[in-house]
Design a protein around this motif. Structure first.
Motif, PDB file in Angstrom:
ATOM      1  N   LEU A   1      -4.992  -4.691  -8.256  1.00 40.76           N
ATOM      2  CA  LEU A   1      -5.188  -3.624  -7.276  1.00 40.76           C
ATOM      3  C   LEU A   1      -6.562  -3.706  -6.623  1.00 40.76           C
ATOM      4  N   ASP A   2      -7.581  -4.021  -7.422  1.00 39.71           N
ATOM      5  CA  ASP A   2      -8.930  -4.141  -6.857  1.00 39.71           C
ATOM      6  C   ASP A   2      -9.032  -5.330  -5.901  1.00 39.71           C
ATOM      7  N   GLU A   3      -8.313  -6.393  -6.193  1.00 41.25           N
ATOM      8  CA  GLU A   3      -8.327  -7.550  -5.298  1.00 41.25           C
ATOM      9  C   GLU A   3      -7.592  -7.247  -3.997  1.00 41.25           C
ATOM     10  N   LEU A   4      -6.446  -6.576  -4.106  1.00 37.93           N
ATOM     11  CA  LEU A   4      -5.641  -6.277  -2.914  1.00 37.93           C
ATOM     12  C   LEU A   4      -6.240  -5.169  -2.054  1.00 37.93           C
ATOM     13  N   PHE A   5      -6.741  -4.122  -2.721  1.00 39.01           N
ATOM     14  CA  PHE A   5      -7.231  -2.927  -2.026  1.00 39.01           C
ATOM     15  C   PHE A   5      -8.591  -2.533  -2.620  1.00 39.01           C
ATOM     16  N   PRO A   6      -9.650  -3.287  -2.287  1.00 39.45           N
ATOM     17  CA  PRO A   6     -10.957  -3.051  -2.908  1.00 39.45           C
ATOM     18  C   PRO A   6     -11.425  -1.596  -2.786  1.00 39.45           C
ATOM     19  N   GLY A   7     -11.767  -1.001  -3.936  1.00 41.65           N
ATOM     20  CA  GLY A   7     -12.304   0.350  -3.965  1.00 41.65           C
ATOM     21  C   GLY A   7     -11.281   1.463  -3.940  1.00 41.65           C
ATOM     22  N   LEU A   8     -10.032   1.150  -3.607  1.00 42.28           N
ATOM     23  CA  LEU A   8      -9.028   2.204  -3.464  1.00 42.28           C
ATOM     24  C   LEU A   8      -8.736   2.905  -4.788  1.00 42.28           C
ATOM     25  N   LEU A   9      -8.504   2.147  -5.843  1.00 41.36           N
ATOM     26  CA  LEU A   9      -8.165   2.757  -7.124  1.00 41.36           C
ATOM     27  C   LEU A   9      -9.306   3.635  -7.630  1.00 41.36           C
ATOM     28  N   ASP A  10     -10.528   3.142  -7.556  1.00 37.35           N
ATOM     29  CA  ASP A  10     -11.665   3.948  -7.999  1.00 37.35           C
ATOM     30  C   ASP A  10     -11.804   5.214  -7.164  1.00 37.35           C
ATOM     31  N   ALA A  11     -11.591   5.106  -5.851  1.00 38.95           N
ATOM     32  CA  ALA A  11     -11.685   6.285  -4.978  1.00 38.95           C
ATOM     33  C   ALA A  11     -10.600   7.301  -5.332  1.00 38.95           C
ATOM     34  N   LEU A  12      -9.381   6.833  -5.588  1.00 45.05           N
ATOM     35  CA  LEU A  12      -8.290   7.736  -5.950  1.00 45.05           C
ATOM     36  C   LEU A  12      -8.537   8.402  -7.305  1.00 45.05           C
ATOM     37  N   LEU A  13      -9.006   7.622  -8.265  1.00 49.82           N
ATOM     38  CA  LEU A  13      -9.292   8.182  -9.588  1.00 49.82           C
ATOM     39  C   LEU A  13     -10.422   9.196  -9.526  1.00 49.82           C
ATOM     40  N   ASP A  14     -11.448   8.906  -8.732  1.00 49.55           N
ATOM     41  CA  ASP A  14     -12.566   9.831  -8.566  1.00 49.55           C
ATOM     42  C   ASP A  14     -12.087  11.122  -7.892  1.00 49.55           C
TER      43      ASP A  14
ATOM     44  N   LEU B   1       5.894   3.502 -11.405  1.00 48.89           N
ATOM     45  CA  LEU B   1       4.554   2.898 -11.466  1.00 48.89           C
ATOM     46  C   LEU B   1       4.637   1.387 -11.632  1.00 48.89           C
ATOM     47  N   ARG B   2       5.555   0.928 -12.472  1.00 48.53           N
ATOM     48  CA  ARG B   2       5.705  -0.515 -12.707  1.00 48.53           C
ATOM     49  C   ARG B   2       6.238  -1.204 -11.455  1.00 48.53           C
ATOM     50  N   GLU B   3       7.283  -0.657 -10.855  1.00 49.73           N
ATOM     51  CA  GLU B   3       7.910  -1.299  -9.704  1.00 49.73           C
ATOM     52  C   GLU B   3       7.020  -1.281  -8.464  1.00 49.73           C
ATOM     53  N   SER B   4       6.069  -0.358  -8.405  1.00 48.30           N
ATOM     54  CA  SER B   4       5.142  -0.321  -7.272  1.00 48.30           C
ATOM     55  C   SER B   4       3.935  -1.232  -7.506  1.00 48.30           C
ATOM     56  N   GLY B   5       3.791  -1.752  -8.731  1.00 48.49           N
ATOM     57  CA  GLY B   5       2.693  -2.666  -9.033  1.00 48.49           C
ATOM     58  C   GLY B   5       1.442  -2.000  -9.578  1.00 48.49           C
ATOM     59  N   VAL B   6       1.528  -0.708  -9.912  1.00 48.31           N
ATOM     60  CA  VAL B   6       0.357   0.002 -10.428  1.00 48.31           C
ATOM     61  C   VAL B   6       0.104  -0.355 -11.887  1.00 48.31           C
ATOM     62  N   ILE B   7       1.173  -0.480 -12.671  1.00 46.76           N
ATOM     63  CA  ILE B   7       1.023  -0.788 -14.101  1.00 46.76           C
ATOM     64  C   ILE B   7       1.831  -2.022 -14.456  1.00 46.76           C
ATOM     65  N   ARG B   8       1.482  -2.599 -15.600  1.00 52.61           N
ATOM     66  CA  ARG B   8       2.257  -3.677 -16.202  1.00 52.61           C
ATOM     67  C   ARG B   8       2.784  -3.145 -17.526  1.00 52.61           C
ATOM     68  N   GLN B   9       4.073  -3.347 -17.751  1.00 53.82           N
ATOM     69  CA  GLN B   9       4.690  -2.926 -19.011  1.00 53.82           C
ATOM     70  C   GLN B   9       5.217  -4.154 -19.740  1.00 53.82           C
ATOM     71  N   VAL B  10       4.916  -4.224 -21.032  1.00 53.46           N
ATOM     72  CA  VAL B  10       5.413  -5.304 -21.871  1.00 53.46           C
ATOM     73  C   VAL B  10       5.826  -4.713 -23.215  1.00 53.46           C
TER      74      VAL B  10
ATOM     75  N   LEU C   1       0.819  -1.207   0.000  1.00 55.32           N
ATOM     76  CA  LEU C   1       0.000   0.000   0.000  1.00 55.32           C
ATOM     77  C   LEU C   1       0.857   1.262   0.000  1.00 55.32           C
ATOM     78  N   GLU C   2       1.895   1.299   0.827  1.00 55.49           N
ATOM     79  CA  GLU C   2       2.717   2.501   0.887  1.00 55.49           C
ATOM     80  C   GLU C   2       3.446   2.766  -0.428  1.00 55.49           C
ATOM     81  N   GLY C   3       3.845   1.717  -1.133  1.00 59.73           N
ATOM     82  CA  GLY C   3       4.478   1.886  -2.440  1.00 59.73           C
ATOM     83  C   GLY C   3       3.489   2.411  -3.469  1.00 59.73           C
ATOM     84  N   LEU C   4       2.283   1.887  -3.415  1.00 61.78           N
ATOM     85  CA  LEU C   4       1.219   2.332  -4.307  1.00 61.78           C
ATOM     86  C   LEU C   4       0.895   3.803  -4.074  1.00 61.78           C
ATOM     87  N   LEU C   5       0.731   4.186  -2.801  1.00 61.76           N
ATOM     88  CA  LEU C   5       0.410   5.578  -2.485  1.00 61.76           C
ATOM     89  C   LEU C   5       1.561   6.512  -2.850  1.00 61.76           C
TER      90      LEU C   5
END
Length: 116
Positions: free
Chosen positions: A92-105, A68-77, A21-25
């Motif tokens: 992200l939704d599985e690990l932290f339900p609702g967090l991404l949508d709340a942050l985007l909103d 973003l990639r190293e924190s697990g927010v995005i996947r790059q290929v 979570l702290e890496g994501l934030l």
């Protein structure tokens, strides 16, 4: 974190269980990185790095994608010569339900309030 083989074009990504979570934030605390995530969230699929028009240098853009990639927010290929980016929404939704949508909103409301 998984490590790519020498000479490989695979990029290291944390496994879902390694995302913190702290890496994501931290990753989302930067306005440019939040902008990247907002664009990815609004896209219908993956976007290449060149699809982003950020007001920073190429090396700074590369840094933002790496954080973003190293924190697990995005996947790059790699697809051919293009580095494609996708939001790891399912993880992200599985690990932290609702967090991404709340942050985007919250980011969208802030952008509207600040005129950006």
């Amino acid at each position: 974190m998984s490590s790519p083989a020498v000479g490989s074009r695979d990029l290291p990504h944390p496994a879902s269980g390694e995302v913190r979570l702290e890496g994501l934030l931290h990753a989302l605390s930067d306005p440019m990185r939040l902008r990247i995530v907002r664009e990815l969230a609004g896209a219908s699929g993956e976007l290449s790095c060149s699809d982003f028009d950020l007001p920073v240098t190429k090396s700074t853009t590369t840094h933002h994608f790496r954080v973003l990639r190293e924190s697990g927010v995005i996947r790059q290929v790699y697809r051919g010569t293009a580095k494609m980016n996708g939001l790891r929404r399912d993880d992200l939704d599985e690990l932290f339900p609702g967090l991404l949508d709340a942050l985007l909103d919250a980011a969208a409301r802030q952008a509207a309030r600040l005129g950006g």
